[in-house]
Design an enzyme around this catalytic site. Structure first.
Site, PDB file in Angstrom:
ATOM      1  N   ALA A  49       6.253   4.490  -5.214  1.00  0.00           N
ATOM      2  CA  ALA A  49       6.314   5.450  -4.105  1.00  0.00           C
ATOM      3  C   ALA A  49       7.215   4.872  -3.017  1.00  0.00           C
ATOM      4  O   ALA A  49       7.354   3.649  -2.907  1.00  0.00           O
ATOM      5  CB  ALA A  49       4.916   5.668  -3.555  1.00  0.00           C
ATOM      6  N   GLY A  98       3.865   3.473  -8.262  1.00  0.00           N
ATOM      7  CA  GLY A  98       4.063   4.860  -8.678  1.00  0.00           C
ATOM      8  C   GLY A  98       5.051   4.984  -9.830  1.00  0.00           C
ATOM      9  O   GLY A  98       4.981   5.937 -10.614  1.00  0.00           O
ATOM     10  N   GLU A 116       3.037   4.433 -12.784  1.00  0.00           N
ATOM     11  CA  GLU A 116       2.123   5.580 -12.926  1.00  0.00           C
ATOM     12  C   GLU A 116       2.870   6.788 -13.511  1.00  0.00           C
ATOM     13  O   GLU A 116       2.331   7.527 -14.327  1.00  0.00           O
ATOM     14  CB  GLU A 116       1.509   5.932 -11.570  1.00  0.00           C
ATOM     15  N   GLU A 127       0.058  -2.127  -5.850  1.00  0.00           N
ATOM     16  CA  GLU A 127      -0.395  -1.417  -4.644  1.00  0.00           C
ATOM     17  C   GLU A 127      -1.361  -2.240  -3.805  1.00  0.00           C
ATOM     18  O   GLU A 127      -1.363  -2.151  -2.576  1.00  0.00           O
ATOM     19  CB  GLU A 127      -1.070  -0.087  -5.032  1.00  0.00           C
TER      20      GLU A 127
HETATM   21  C1  LIG Z   1      -3.480  11.415   5.051  1.00  0.00           C
HETATM   22  C2  LIG Z   1      -4.453  11.121   3.977  1.00  0.00           C
HETATM   23  C3  LIG Z   1      -3.787  11.011   2.682  1.00  0.00           C
HETATM   24  C4  LIG Z   1      -4.730  10.503   1.713  1.00  0.00           C
HETATM   25  C5  LIG Z   1      -4.318  10.574   0.320  1.00  0.00           C
HETATM   26  C6  LIG Z   1      -3.112   9.825   0.096  1.00  0.00           C
HETATM   27  C7  LIG Z   1      -2.621  10.119  -1.241  1.00  0.00           C
HETATM   28  C8  LIG Z   1      -1.254   9.568  -1.316  1.00  0.00           C
HETATM   29  C9  LIG Z   1      -0.783   9.613  -2.694  1.00  0.00           C
HETATM   30  C10 LIG Z   1       0.269   8.607  -2.783  1.00  0.00           C
HETATM   31  C11 LIG Z   1       0.304   8.099  -4.139  1.00  0.00           C
HETATM   32  C12 LIG Z   1       0.888   6.723  -4.093  1.00  0.00           C
HETATM   33  C13 LIG Z   1       1.019   6.243  -5.419  1.00  0.00           C
HETATM   34  C14 LIG Z   1       1.394   4.799  -5.635  1.00  0.00           C
HETATM   35  O1  LIG Z   1       0.299   4.258  -6.325  1.00  0.00           O
HETATM   36  C15 LIG Z   1       1.715   3.985  -4.417  1.00  0.00           C
HETATM   37  C16 LIG Z   1       2.908   3.120  -4.617  1.00  0.00           C
HETATM   38  O2  LIG Z   1       3.671   3.230  -5.519  1.00  0.00           O
HETATM   39  S1  LIG Z   1       3.160   1.950  -3.413  1.00  0.00           S
HETATM   40  C17 LIG Z   1       4.649   1.129  -3.954  1.00  0.00           C
HETATM   41  C18 LIG Z   1       4.434   0.200  -5.081  1.00  0.00           C
HETATM   42  N1  LIG Z   1       5.627  -0.541  -5.356  1.00  0.00           N
HETATM   43  C19 LIG Z   1       5.833  -1.775  -4.946  1.00  0.00           C
HETATM   44  O3  LIG Z   1       4.989  -2.387  -4.355  1.00  0.00           O
HETATM   45  C20 LIG Z   1       7.161  -2.378  -5.243  1.00  0.00           C
HETATM   46  C21 LIG Z   1       7.771  -2.913  -3.987  1.00  0.00           C
HETATM   47  N2  LIG Z   1       9.092  -3.476  -4.207  1.00  0.00           N
HETATM   48  C22 LIG Z   1       9.288  -4.671  -4.762  1.00  0.00           C
HETATM   49  O4  LIG Z   1       8.383  -5.370  -5.166  1.00  0.00           O
HETATM   50  C23 LIG Z   1      10.701  -5.148  -4.829  1.00  0.00           C
HETATM   51  O5  LIG Z   1      11.423  -4.507  -3.833  1.00  0.00           O
HETATM   52  C24 LIG Z   1      11.362  -4.907  -6.198  1.00  0.00           C
HETATM   53  C25 LIG Z   1      11.244  -3.480  -6.610  1.00  0.00           C
HETATM   54  C26 LIG Z   1      10.729  -5.831  -7.236  1.00  0.00           C
HETATM   55  C27 LIG Z   1      12.861  -5.271  -6.080  1.00  0.00           C
HETATM   56  O6  LIG Z   1      12.993  -6.590  -5.575  1.00  0.00           O
HETATM   57  P1  LIG Z   1      14.409  -7.144  -5.101  1.00  0.00           P
HETATM   58  O7  LIG Z   1      15.419  -6.855  -6.119  1.00  0.00           O
HETATM   59  O8  LIG Z   1      14.181  -8.564  -4.696  1.00  0.00           O
HETATM   60  O9  LIG Z   1      14.826  -6.280  -3.847  1.00  0.00           O
HETATM   61  P2  LIG Z   1      14.103  -6.157  -2.441  1.00  0.00           P
HETATM   62  O10 LIG Z   1      12.672  -6.459  -2.537  1.00  0.00           O
HETATM   63  O11 LIG Z   1      14.906  -6.899  -1.427  1.00  0.00           O
HETATM   64  O12 LIG Z   1      14.230  -4.590  -2.175  1.00  0.00           O
HETATM   65  C28 LIG Z   1      15.495  -3.988  -2.001  1.00  0.00           C
HETATM   66  C29 LIG Z   1      15.343  -2.892  -0.982  1.00  0.00           C
HETATM   67  O13 LIG Z   1      14.502  -1.877  -1.494  1.00  0.00           O
HETATM   68  C30 LIG Z   1      13.438  -1.623  -0.595  1.00  0.00           C
HETATM   69  N3  LIG Z   1      12.265  -1.231  -1.390  1.00  0.00           N
HETATM   70  C31 LIG Z   1      11.774  -1.851  -2.434  1.00  0.00           C
HETATM   71  N4  LIG Z   1      10.723  -1.169  -2.945  1.00  0.00           N
HETATM   72  C32 LIG Z   1      10.576  -0.095  -2.168  1.00  0.00           C
HETATM   73  C33 LIG Z   1       9.662   1.009  -2.173  1.00  0.00           C
HETATM   74  N5  LIG Z   1       8.711   1.131  -3.094  1.00  0.00           N
HETATM   75  N6  LIG Z   1       9.807   1.920  -1.214  1.00  0.00           N
HETATM   76  C34 LIG Z   1      10.775   1.834  -0.276  1.00  0.00           C
HETATM   77  N7  LIG Z   1      11.681   0.824  -0.219  1.00  0.00           N
HETATM   78  C35 LIG Z   1      11.565  -0.113  -1.163  1.00  0.00           C
HETATM   79  C36 LIG Z   1      13.255  -2.925   0.133  1.00  0.00           C
HETATM   80  O14 LIG Z   1      12.608  -2.741   1.354  1.00  0.00           O
HETATM   81  C37 LIG Z   1      14.673  -3.376   0.302  1.00  0.00           C
HETATM   82  O15 LIG Z   1      15.204  -2.640   1.369  1.00  0.00           O
HETATM   83  P3  LIG Z   1      16.238  -3.281   2.372  1.00  0.00           P
HETATM   84  O16 LIG Z   1      15.575  -4.492   2.920  1.00  0.00           O
HETATM   85  O17 LIG Z   1      17.438  -3.625   1.563  1.00  0.00           O
HETATM   86  O18 LIG Z   1      16.486  -2.229   3.387  1.00  0.00           O
END
Ligand SMILES: CCCCCCCCCCCCC[C@H](O)CC(=O)SCCNC(=O)CCNC(=O)[C@H](O)C(C)(C)COP(=O)(O)OP(=O)(O)OC[C@H]1O[C@@H](n2cnc3c(N)ncnc32)[C@H](O)[C@@H]1OP(=O)(O)O
Length: 717
Positions: A61, A100, A103, A123
């Protein structure tokens, strides 16, 4: 967005496109919904492949969207709709399938990945749970036990492990999209019922309740007050005991609670802070994007005590050849025996092959003449370090980067004894150096951008979170620690016990309170520093005021009594002999404190856990504001990353500066003023920056950098 294309024949290809990690933003979700509809309606399409642009399936997400109101099609029904499609849908996973992203792949009927892909449901590390069906589909696919492990830790798994667990159907060293296309063609027309994970039962061990109870108590113990790991176990309990639809209801309910919690905001802030600090900049304007780092292949470490040994291992694990130098024969012999074992253990822990023969041991400083970078890790004594730096300057070839692992001494003074002060920086590791993630990269006024860039890049290669900080006594981390420790000692004088102080801090979420921590690192470390600073030692009068400030001689007196902490079996606590680890309260310490108070005419009062937290943490936070004001740290994220990765600050509280924002800057200022006006606690004078932020309406932490820069331009700081 998502691109739709029809491949020659009958396969529809849906490509997620949202660089850099194809996060599932509103536009991407809309694109997927539209593309799936198109594939469904097109009678020529018999099967579908979903992949990601630029060799990355999906990073989950879009975390940035969590800060604002939800828009676009929600993820849960989108994934349901994919699962319900009556044409086979395969996820072609390259790069990452996280959160996500995984998922989404679990909603597909098949999953095919490249061998280098990484999968996971991280997450929990963002204060959430897999809230798009992951908590209900994954256990149905791989069984409850394996799902509990993946979801409560958030750990990433390799494609090979994912295949073994049953998450993946096939893994290839070649093009995963091509294989997925070929695969879906071959299964077109076959029944899909058994491929819809939501319809399957959840495989559970016979003693499911006792397993869940065991995991819950482990998670509660490990997470020290974090909500998400507990909610993950609750969601998995639902998967094990309820039909899918009710399990999804529970998932939604738990997610809503987490989503609105301060902890999720703190953990998401911590995620972005880690990335912000990688984009370092110096007051000169040099920064990560305009400075060139050198690639280091040969390095040396001078001094093979605890720190030096850890640094050697951290370097060797990256494949760098290391010359490990120790002039004391006994220490050298011990290090030559211990370091290879440490390397092997750490490589095993990281599931890496041990890099063969990259370390050479020597007692001769001449042997570093051919390396590109040296890290000095000798005893924390300026005259010794100056001697080593002078020697290095004469031995190393011109252009060699000279780094010091000092934890707080003046980098500029070290640079001054070399011919190239621009090539000198601090690389302050934290013990154990091969394990701890934090690296303070300390630049002096003369350090070149190239030297800083090289140290930062080297840190990244070692898997560290590098934070560039300015040169001042104690840099950022230890400078902030000083007022924190000071307040803890004052609290003992005023009536608290070490246990009371530690319990309050551990309840807050620190893995160890300040006194248990002092016992672990050794009370003599601070004693030596205070002696060097002329605060204690022969000839210094034993009063409670030194150098014009309130001073507590308690820790000095502990050292004088031979109570140096765990290593002597006695410190603020007692242990089962020297080197013992289990801390027990010690009546000796109670008597010692009572006697001390009586000698100084102090009357013990009852001190609340709230006061302990305010006095210790607000003192530390106040120093953080001073550090920002002095431009020693570029922004609050730098300080917070240092405290989360190096000092045990609970990650679910974001870091000290984020915490200040959560508590309210006005409140912090008011309490600092309150304690400051107390006749016996004068140290807590609120920083000018804190006052100015409050006067400006307490902007959120994300705006402080901009605020500070403006104030500086207008000479208000
Ligand atoms: C109001 C009441 C509401 C109640 C109900 C709510 C229901 C909501 C339903 C939502 C459902 C959600 C479902 C889901 O389960 C939730 C998620 O998916 S949370 C996200 C999970 N993912 C992660 O944790 C992955 C995070 N990212 C990483 O671990 C790493 O970035 C990577 C993918 C392994 C890549 O690593 P690297 O190559 O080293 O690169 P960087 O880490 O430097 O990242 C580059 C750049 O990308 C940005 N970024 C990375 N991941 C995300 C992301 N998921 N979203 C947005 N941006 C992301 C990162 O910040 C870097 O940005 P920059 O610094 O270059 O600007």
């Amino acid at each position: 967005m998502a691109r739709y294309s029809r491949l020659p024949g009958s396969v529809a290809l849906i490509t997620l496109h949202n660089p850099p990690v194809n996060a599932l933003s509103a536009a991407v979700r809309q694109g997927i919904v539209d593309a799936v509809q198109r594939a469904l309606k097109d009678p020529k399409v018999t099967s579908v492949v979903i992949c990601g642009q630029n060799g990355k399936f999906c990073g989950g997400a879009d975390i940035r969207e969590f800060a604002g109101p939800m828009s676009g099609p929600p993820l849960v029904p989108m994934i349901h709709a994919i699962e319900a499609v009556d044409k086979p849908v395969a996820a072609a996973i390259e790069g990452v399938a996280l959160g996500g992203g995984l998922e989404l792949a679990l909603g597909c009927h098949y999953r095919i990945a490249h061998s280098k892909a990484v999968l996971g449901l991280p997450e929990v590390t963002l204060g959430l749970l897999p809230g798009a069906g992951g908590s209900q589909r994954l256990p149905r696919l791989i069984g409850l036990t394996a799902a509990l492990d993946l979801i409560t830790t958030g750990r990433h798994v390799s494609a090979a492990e994912a295949l073994k667990l049953g998450i993946l159907d096939q893994v290839t060293d070649n093009n995963a999209v091509d294989l997925a296309v070929e695969f879906v063609r071959s299964v077109a027309g076959q029944p899909l019922d058994s491929r819809r994970l939501s319809t399957l039962p959840c495989p559970c061990p016979p003693d499911v309740d006792s397993l869940l109870d065991k995991v819950m108590s482990k998670v509660r113990q490990r997470s020290r007050g974090a909500l998400a790991p507990v909610a993950c176990v609750q969601a998995l309990r639902a998967a094990a005991s309820l039909p899918y639809a009710q399990g999804m209801e529970k998932e939604r309910e738990l997610m809503a609670t987490l989503f609105n919690s301060g902890q999720a905001r703190a953990l998401q802030y911590a995620f972005f802070s880690q990335r912000v600090v990688g984009k370092w900049s110096l007051p000169s304007g040099a920064s990560w994007d305009n400075s060139t780092a050198r690639t280091i292949s040969k390095a040396a470490v001078i001094g093979l005590g605890t720190m030096g040994r850890g640094i050697v291992v951290a370097l060797a694990l990256t494949g760098i050849s290391v010359v490990a130098v120790e002039t004391q024969e006994k220490q050298l012999a011990e290090a030559s025996r211990v370091v290879p074992a440490m390397l092997q253990r750490e490589a095993g822990r990281r599931r890496l092959a041990t890099p063969p023969g990259v370390i050479s041991f020597s007692s001769n400083l001449q042997d570093v003449s051919e390396v590109e970078l040296v890290i000095e890790a000798v005893f924390e004594d300026m005259s010794l370090k100056l001697q080593v730096f002078k020697h290095l300057a004469s031995v190393c070839r011109p252009g060699t980067l000279l780094c010091s692992n000092t934890s707080g001494l003046d980098i500029d003074q070290l640079a001054a004894v070399t011919q190239s002060p621009g090539l000198v920086v601090g690389m302050h590791f934290f013990a154990p150096a091969h394990v701890m993630k934090l690296l303070e990269v300390v630049y002096g006024p003369r350090s070149s951008p190239e030297a800083v860039a090289t140290a930062m890049q080297l840190g990244k290669r070692m898997g560290k979170v590098g934070v560039a900080v300015g040169n001042c006594p104690g840099f950022v981390g230890n400078r902030m620690l000083k007022p924190y420790l000071e307040q803890a000692n004052f609290l003992l004088e005023e009536g608290a016990t070490p246990q009371q102080v530690d319990e309050a801090l551990e309840e807050f979420g620190f893995p160890m309170g300040v006194f248990r921590m002092s016992d672990l690192s050794g009370l003599d470390v601070g004693w030596r520093i205070r002696k060097e600073a002329g605060l204690t030692g022969p000839g210094v009068e034993s009063t409670r005021t030194r150098q014009g400030r309130r001073y507590s001689p308690l820790p000095d007196q502990m050292c004088e009594a031979g109570r140096l902490g765990q290593k002597t079996g006695k410190g603020w606590y007692q242990y089962d002999g020297p080197g013992g680890r289990v801390a027990r309260s010690d009546p000796w310490v109670d008597i010692f404190l009572e006697t001390y108070r009586a000698e100084h005419g102090l009357v013990a009062r009852s001190i609340t856990p709230e006061e302990i937290l305010e006095r210790c943490l607000y003192a530390l936070i106040n120093e953080g504001f001073n550090i920002l004001q002095d431009a020693v740290a570029a922004g609050p994220e730098d300080i917070d990353a240092i405290y989360v990765f190096g000092y045990g600050w609970p990650r679910h509280r974001g870091g000290p500066m984020f915490h200040a924002g959560q508590v309210g800057l006005g409140r912090i200022l008011e309490r600092l003023n309150h304690h400051h006006s107390h006749p016996d606690v004068p140290h807590l004078k609120p920083s000018t920056l804190l006052r100015r932020l409050v006067a400006a309406g307490s902007p959120p932490v994300q705006k402080w950098r901009e605020f500070i820069n403006k104030e500086r331009v207008h000479s208000q700081l």
